[in-house]
Enzyme design. Structure first.
Site, mmCIF file in Angstrom:
data_model
loop_
_atom_site.group_PDB
_atom_site.id
_atom_site.type_symbol
_atom_site.label_atom_id
_atom_site.label_comp_id
_atom_site.label_asym_id
_atom_site.label_seq_id
_atom_site.Cartn_x
_atom_site.Cartn_y
_atom_site.Cartn_z
ATOM 1 N N CYS A 17 -19.330 -2.228 0.520
ATOM 2 C CA CYS A 17 -18.460 -1.085 0.903
ATOM 3 C C CYS A 17 -19.081 -0.451 2.137
ATOM 4 C CB CYS A 17 -18.225 0.032 -0.183
ATOM 5 S SG CYS A 17 -16.985 1.275 -0.045
ATOM 6 N N HIS A 20 -16.696 3.347 -4.707
ATOM 7 C CA HIS A 20 -15.482 4.614 -4.888
ATOM 8 C C HIS A 20 -15.906 5.615 -5.866
ATOM 9 C CE1 HIS A 20 -12.590 2.295 -1.829
ATOM 10 N NE2 HIS A 20 -13.930 2.313 -1.467
ATOM 11 N N ASN A 34 -10.918 -4.410 -1.375
ATOM 12 C CA ASN A 34 -10.498 -3.509 -2.440
ATOM 13 C C ASN A 34 -9.764 -3.898 -3.506
ATOM 14 O OD1 ASN A 34 -12.268 -1.231 -1.587
ATOM 15 N ND2 ASN A 34 -10.634 -0.847 0.370
ATOM 16 N N ARG A 85 0.832 -1.128 -0.049
ATOM 17 C CA ARG A 85 0.172 0.124 -0.113
ATOM 18 C C ARG A 85 0.881 1.254 -0.101
ATOM 19 N NH1 ARG A 85 -4.889 1.746 4.284
ATOM 20 N NH2 ARG A 85 -5.106 3.823 3.442
ATOM 21 N N TYR A 127 -14.396 10.032 -2.136
ATOM 22 C CA TYR A 127 -13.348 9.651 -3.193
ATOM 23 C C TYR A 127 -13.515 10.482 -4.446
ATOM 24 C CZ TYR A 127 -12.438 5.538 -0.532
ATOM 25 O OH TYR A 127 -11.624 4.601 0.167
#
Length: 421
Positions: free
Chosen positions: A164, A194, A144, A90, A244
């Site tokens: 989500c 998102h 995700n 990440r 987002y």
């Protein structure tokens, strides 16, 4: 009822355990299996899980194991919450795109594509093993990028639904602002995972009064502040975009910000270190307050609600999920995966009708859907050209020189996770 959580060693898991314990009348779990290859983390999380159940008087049995096949055998539902490559991957997803002047984020843009490429093959392998062991189990995906992962699962014929926490977060926030119960708030929620907008906020159900105009008039400043967008923009849109959308509506501003502060991955890694130390305390028998800052707010409530509805035991009649389009948004292919309100039951989710979508939103949704199609092709078949095509299609990239540079960076930083590289 048996539920299995794959990725059970996640620091998120106590949030889920707390929900199972509190909402046992909605979802009466008799056996909960936490599966994770990270034995040390699993031991810490599993120990806290046992203590939370004991404190709240839950009679269910908690099992921890690194054996996936044994863990999913006989499960009624399997929840997926994976992070292939961990926080180190990440950190890279949030860093190297910035070198090219693009947003560095774990689910959106080039970083989101990298996560999809690492994740889809692993999730499909897990799903195949679930199908061999227990073909009737529902797969609930919280991993995700949820839209792409859910599309991969559905395309492969699995009984899968994507989940989500964005919608339930808005529901709870709006209920607080309006002074009503969350159960009374029904969102007209439309888009992709998102990439969604709340186009209506109804009281009492899908046909209830739309109070979104009043919400924006009375609380527009609070809503805009939470989104980190100007109130004037939210008022001009007349809808509430997901947070987002800031990556799209204020891309360059976000890039400048991200370049001047530590990555979210670094913050989360430190938070996880502290959380795991807390989980090892034998006196701790509830989820710590720090976990609320980790992310995934209300995940447990959403997961319990969805699992209960799918397994025929209750749950809310209408829930926001990720599922096949099937004509709901006529400008998208039927097999696209959208995030909308659906009637959820034992046969799965059935999307509710959606009014005509404003071209301002529909155009972006169609663009990102095309990107997701190419991203899934790259995840399934590999190859530099497929990665390049997906990046070129993404509205946050869209230039061949950028797409070329990002492709090289993506492959270089993810080679160990890409079988074809």
């Amino acid at each position: 009822m048996k539920l299995t959580v794959v990725g059970g060693g996640s620091t998120y898991t106590p949030e889920l355990i707390d929900g199972f314990a509190r909402l046992r009348d909605t979802l009466p779990v008799e056996e909960l299996v936490l599966v994770d290859p990270a034995a040390e983390r699993l031991e810490l999380v599993g120990g806290l899980a046992h203590r939370i159940f004991a404190r709240q008087g839950h009679p269910g049995r908690i099992v921890t194991t690194s054996d996936l096949d044994a863990g999913v055998e006989g499960a009624d539902a399997v929840l997926l919450q994976l992070r292939v490559g961990g926080q180190a991957a990440r950190e890279q997803d949030e860093t190297w795109p910035l070198e090219c002047g693009c947003v560095g984020q774990e689910t959106t843009g080039a970083g989101g594509l990298a996560k999809a490429l690492r994740t889809v093959p692993v999730v499909l392998d897990i799903a195949e093993r679930v199908r061999r062991t227990n073909p009737d189990a529902w797969i609930i995906d919280f991993t995700n990028p949820v839209g792409i992962v859910t599309r991969a699962l559905l395309q492969a014929g699995h009984k899968a639904v994507g989940l989500c926490n964005v919608a339930i977060g808005f529901q709870r926030k709006f209920a607080g602002l309006l002074g009503v119960s969350p159960a009374d708030v029904h969102l007209d929620h439309v888009g992709l995972n998102h990439l969604t907008w709340e186009t209506g906020v109804r009281l009492g159900g899908p046909t209830g009064e739309d109070v979104l105009p009043r919400l924006l008039a009375e609380h527009g400043g609070t809503v805009a502040e939470d989104l980190r967008l100007p109130r004037t923009l939210v008022e001009r849109l007349g809808v509430v975009p997901s947070y987002y959308l800031r990556y799209f509506y204020a891309h360059d501003e976000v890039v400048r910000e991200l370049r001047t502060k530590p990555s979210r991955a670094a913050e989360v890694a430190e938070m996880e270190r502290r959380l795991l130390a807390m989980y090892g305390d034998p006196a701790l028998d509830e989820k710590p307050e720090l976990l609320a800052k980790r992310g995934g707010a209300y995940y447990s409530e959403a997961a319990v609600d969805l699992a209960a509805a799918l397994l025929g035991g209750g749950g809310s009649p209408y829930q926001v999920v990720n599922t096949h389009n099937r004509g709901t948004l006529p400008f998208l292919p039927d097999d696209a995966v959208i995030e909308v309100q659906a009637a959820v039951g034992a046969k799965g989710p059935a999307p509710l009708p959606v009014p005509s979508v404003d071209p301002l939103h529909a155009g972006l949704v169609a663009n990102v859907t095309a990107y997701e199609d190419l991203a899934l092709d790259a995840a399934l078949r590999g190859g530099r050209d497929r990665v390049f095509r997906a990046l070129l299609a993404h509205p946050l990239v869209g230039q061949y020189a950028l797409a070329d540079a990002l492709t090289d960076q993506l492959i270089a930083h993810n080679r160990e996770h890409l079988a074809w590289a």
